[in-house]
Design an enzyme around this catalytic site. Sequence first.
Site, short mmCIF file in Angstrom:
data_model
loop_
_atom_site.label_atom_id
_atom_site.label_comp_id
_atom_site.label_asym_id
_atom_site.label_seq_id
_atom_site.Cartn_x
_atom_site.Cartn_y
_atom_site.Cartn_z
N HIS A 223 0.83 -1.21 0.00
CA HIS A 223 0.00 0.00 0.00
C HIS A 223 0.86 1.26 0.00
O HIS A 223 0.67 2.16 -0.83
CB HIS A 223 -0.91 -0.02 1.23
CG HIS A 223 -1.69 1.24 1.45
ND1 HIS A 223 -3.04 1.34 1.17
CD2 HIS A 223 -1.33 2.47 1.93
CE1 HIS A 223 -3.46 2.57 1.45
NE2 HIS A 223 -2.43 3.27 1.92
N GLU A 224 1.79 1.32 0.93
CA GLU A 224 2.61 2.53 1.05
C GLU A 224 3.46 2.74 -0.19
O GLU A 224 3.68 3.88 -0.62
CB GLU A 224 3.48 2.47 2.31
CG GLU A 224 2.71 2.42 3.62
CD GLU A 224 1.83 3.65 3.84
OE1 GLU A 224 2.07 4.69 3.21
OE2 GLU A 224 0.87 3.54 4.63
N HIS B 86 1.78 4.72 -2.78
CA HIS B 86 1.88 6.18 -2.62
C HIS B 86 3.19 6.71 -3.23
O HIS B 86 3.21 7.80 -3.82
CB HIS B 86 1.83 6.55 -1.14
CG HIS B 86 0.48 6.44 -0.51
ND1 HIS B 86 -0.63 7.07 -1.03
CD2 HIS B 86 0.05 5.78 0.60
CE1 HIS B 86 -1.69 6.81 -0.27
NE2 HIS B 86 -1.30 6.02 0.72
N GLU C 298 -5.97 8.06 -1.14
CA GLU C 298 -5.75 6.68 -0.71
C GLU C 298 -6.19 5.65 -1.75
O GLU C 298 -5.79 4.48 -1.68
CB GLU C 298 -6.48 6.40 0.61
CG GLU C 298 -5.97 7.21 1.80
CD GLU C 298 -4.54 6.86 2.19
OE1 GLU C 298 -4.11 5.72 1.90
OE2 GLU C 298 -3.87 7.72 2.76
N TYR D 124 -10.78 7.49 3.75
CA TYR D 124 -10.37 6.10 3.58
C TYR D 124 -11.53 5.25 3.08
O TYR D 124 -11.36 4.41 2.18
CB TYR D 124 -9.84 5.55 4.91
CG TYR D 124 -8.42 5.94 5.22
CD1 TYR D 124 -7.35 5.20 4.72
CD2 TYR D 124 -8.14 7.06 6.00
CE1 TYR D 124 -6.04 5.56 4.99
CE2 TYR D 124 -6.83 7.42 6.28
CZ TYR D 124 -5.79 6.68 5.78
OH TYR D 124 -4.49 7.05 6.04
#
Length: 545
Positions: free
Chosen positions: A327-328, A331, A356, A471
């Site tokens: 996930h990170e 980004h 997100e 989110y």
Amino acid sequence: DGQRLQELLERDAKICSEFSQNLGKDTTTLFFTAEELEGLPEDFIQDRLIKEEGHEQKGKCKITLKYPDILPIGQSCSVSETRRLVINAREGEGSNSYEQNLDLVSQGIAIRKEIATLLGFPSWAEYICSQRMSGSYQAVDEFLSSLQKQLEATGKENYQTLLELKKEHCLEDGNPEVFDGKLNAWDTAFYNNRLLKQKYGVDSEKIKEYFPLDHVVETTLKIYQELLGLNFEEVPKGNFWTWYPKEVRCFRVEDSATKEKLGFFYLDLHPRPGKYGHAAIFHLVKHNTTPLGQSQGAVDCMLCNLPPSTSTQPSLLRHQNVVTFFHEFGHIMHGLCSEGIGNSTRLAKCPRDFVEAPSQMLENWCWQKSVLERLSKHYKTGEPLPDDLLQSMINAKHVNVAFSSLRQIYLSRLDLTIHGPDPPLNGAQGLQDLVDKLRPSITLIENPKGCNMLRTFGHLMNQYSASYYGYMWAEVISADMFATRFEKEGIMNPKVGMDYRKMVLAPGGTHNISDHLTKFLGRPPSNEAFLKSRGIHNKIGTESG
């Protein structure tokens, strides 16, 4: 009054910084015997066992409030009092560095409300929502209310399932635990983990043996390069500026076809004293063009708090850690793949209720059989996850999803309420009263006496204030993107990957996000895929854009 507005913005930034520093500098330590940590694996015990002669806590385990300590305890420790003490140390009164954070939250709320008033809005929440994809507080309110209504029945069923599991556990022969007839805040993770293990065959301790950090990082980077048409090259240590030379790594990024240099990213993956305590991405430098017309690439940094290696084994990740890393890193790609001079300005910011979505969509890769076979590699044998264990994980993906979604709705409501037109009065006590009332009304779980998660809820003291609902809002978008393109056309389809890079990531924070999504999807965004993933088949609130 421009001067007053600037003063308020600076005060808010200072208070938020102090809040964050309190979280980072916390040195709280708890000490438990091995018996008090029953259920934790032997390597967890041994790695924290105090063996020094003369130490007053010799023979006990030293526990911090960092994630590599508290998450395994919450999920696997069968001693409820130990789990309770950990939550109380983190959220309760007298929680050392966190204690004054409630007062800081109260001050921040008052400042933001005054800022909103100066800008002509009745509340900070109204102002923030007007700047987001949602467009208004009313749209968010309808979204959350409708979703909560449709999740409540299934959420109560999830609650009863866990409660029955607790009752069975407490009544087992030789178990000293007493059944109190309810699920407590310190019970939910433990009994959810027990449900996964007993009913679905998902053993988190066994699974983590297949996810050594080095292999997960290497494979994740390969997958992103293949999917998005990029090349990553690690910069040798000593050849780049760094704040922690011992562990921080740096990579150069270029387009695999054109060899255009896109920028750099840092990885800083393990906890240490004073470090930011959550997982997050920091955009250090945006894409820009020099006065001579040369392109300057972006520089992004990922901070995580993943388990470090021990004297007996490498860093091993629970599957949720793998999802977090994937996930990170999404980004990171959002920052590095943005294009155009518009993204070099401070005005180019993705709405918080969209930012997100790209990373949430990419979490789906961590639930695909073909990807899990690549990501997994047993730290001793080198074998990938066996089919039975892999399929058990996939089958259990949405277990108790309604119950967990209600918690997200509660956090969103808490955020919007404290930033609404009538925030709690009486400072910290008003915030305590609100949490005590709101939490059980939505999550079905009583708030522990004297505990308040606002002491550690960093999102509300940064750019996510009045935006935590994002989110859930973004999950609607992410589910639609995945189901409509990648699930239908192939999760590693390079054409879809490039469409995603150019149509969703490249625009960054410029122009209308809904227009970019419509181009990628081939139609306006829909919430049907999101509802299907949660077992809901009726339309809710508003379309996601």
